[in-house]
Design a protein around this motif. Sequence first.
Motif, PDB file in Angstrom:
ATOM      1  N   ASP A  52      69.985  52.318  15.437  1.00 53.12           N
ATOM      2  CA  ASP A  52      69.281  52.358  14.153  1.00 53.12           C
ATOM      3  C   ASP A  52      67.983  51.559  14.228  1.00 53.12           C
ATOM      4  OD1 ASP A  52      71.686  53.519  13.516  1.00 53.12           O
ATOM      5  OD2 ASP A  52      71.848  52.548  11.569  1.00 53.12           O
ATOM      6  N   GLY A  98      67.552  49.424  17.127  1.00 52.03           N
ATOM      7  CA  GLY A  98      66.639  50.453  17.615  1.00 52.03           C
ATOM      8  C   GLY A  98      65.224  49.929  17.773  1.00 52.03           C
ATOM      9  N   LYS A 121      75.969  55.936  16.670  1.00 52.11           N
ATOM     10  CA  LYS A 121      75.260  57.004  15.958  1.00 52.11           C
ATOM     11  C   LYS A 121      73.804  57.060  16.409  1.00 52.11           C
ATOM     12  CE  LYS A 121      76.271  54.883  12.263  1.00 52.11           C
ATOM     13  NZ  LYS A 121      76.381  54.389  10.873  1.00 52.11           N
ATOM     14  N   PRO A 122      73.235  58.238  16.607  1.00 50.48           N
ATOM     15  CA  PRO A 122      73.773  59.574  16.316  1.00 50.48           C
ATOM     16  C   PRO A 122      74.377  60.288  17.523  1.00 50.48           C
ATOM     17  CG  PRO A 122      71.422  59.743  16.675  1.00 50.48           C
ATOM     18  CD  PRO A 122      71.782  58.295  16.893  1.00 50.48           C
ATOM     19  N   SER A 146      70.136  58.268  11.292  1.00 47.88           N
ATOM     20  CA  SER A 146      71.257  58.029  12.203  1.00 47.88           C
ATOM     21  C   SER A 146      72.549  58.624  11.656  1.00 47.88           C
ATOM     22  CB  SER A 146      71.439  56.529  12.459  1.00 47.88           C
ATOM     23  OG  SER A 146      71.648  55.826  11.249  1.00 47.88           O
ATOM     24  N   GLY A 196      73.343  62.198  12.990  1.00 46.08           N
ATOM     25  CA  GLY A 196      74.486  62.217  13.897  1.00 46.08           C
ATOM     26  C   GLY A 196      75.591  63.145  13.429  1.00 46.08           C
ATOM     27  N   GLY A 246      64.313  57.984  14.735  1.00 50.63           N
ATOM     28  CA  GLY A 246      65.394  58.070  15.707  1.00 50.63           C
ATOM     29  C   GLY A 246      64.969  57.550  17.067  1.00 50.63           C
ATOM     30  N   HIS A 247      65.933  57.473  17.971  1.00 49.40           N
ATOM     31  CA  HIS A 247      65.639  56.965  19.309  1.00 49.40           C
ATOM     32  C   HIS A 247      64.802  57.956  20.101  1.00 49.40           C
ATOM     33  CE1 HIS A 247      66.389  55.760  23.525  1.00 49.40           C
ATOM     34  NE2 HIS A 247      66.364  54.552  23.007  1.00 49.40           N
TER      35      HIS A 247
END
Length: 307
Positions: free
Chosen positions: A123, A138, A164-165, A202, A206, A272-273
């Motif tokens: 996150d 994150g 997650k995700p 997330s 996810g 997001g990542h």
Amino acid sequence: MGSCGCPWSLSQMPGTSYNRAKPRSCQPCWGSRLGFENVVTVDELRMAFPVLDMVDLQRRPKTTPLLRNDFPAIEGVLLLGEPVRWETSLQLIMDVLLSNGNPGTGLATAPYPHLPVLASNMDLLWMAEAKMPRFGHGTFLLCLETIYQKMTGKELRYEGLMGKPSVLTYQYAEDLIRQQAERRGWAAPIRTLYAIGDNPMSDVYGANLFHKYLQMAKRDGAEEQGAGGLWKQRPSATQSCASILVCTGVYSPKGTEPTQPAQGVEEAPFHGHRDFSFSPGLMEASHIVNDVNEAVQLVFHKEGWVL
């Protein structure tokens, strides 16, 4: 960062280096509970090599310590949650990666591929008592990735991303739910999972990604193998996963829609990542409710349970 016998909880563990030397005699920490042996934390690494942590003047050694040659080589890095002292953790993790697990020495050229890095809890933001979201793990990963790229010219690679995700996390949750149902003697298979969360980037992403995976698995028979081939699980009877977004955390109905770009910006920001592609459709919740209580009531209604 977690350590053997440490007092920290999982959510407070910024990073853990590990090696496969003979485990020390101590209370098990989170790293060892996850199957890693002889876990070394950032704080333990800092105490073993005090000259590595030089930002805080009060923690600098008064005299030059002797060079240690009895410290076992570190074989990987485990990142579980954002640290308290970011500069210390970022510096020492980089030292481990650039020295190939021997932070007391220096290498003329950084090894690549680097040591294995495992990370969880991606996150970017999380909600606390403040009016605006706080930095999450994150954000810490983003800092580490950027520093590594800047210093080496190469991309920081992950051996695995959990939490997650990641689909793997939802597979694990599904398996735990199935085990609980079996212990209660419930014969009917669980067909629908409901994922409740406050973060579209997330929680919703996810849950929708897992729903997409279930649809593909049902069509292609992919349920025999865990996502990415990392974990073998029994064939799943679950057919769908519904995402329920609550308004008591990161998401606010009064704020800007996360899938819509801000004024004057061509694309919406993706929180997001890096290793997950931006897909606006995956951030659209199946249901939006005020809070968890309403989410539970919604599930009861969907399943035909009258309270």
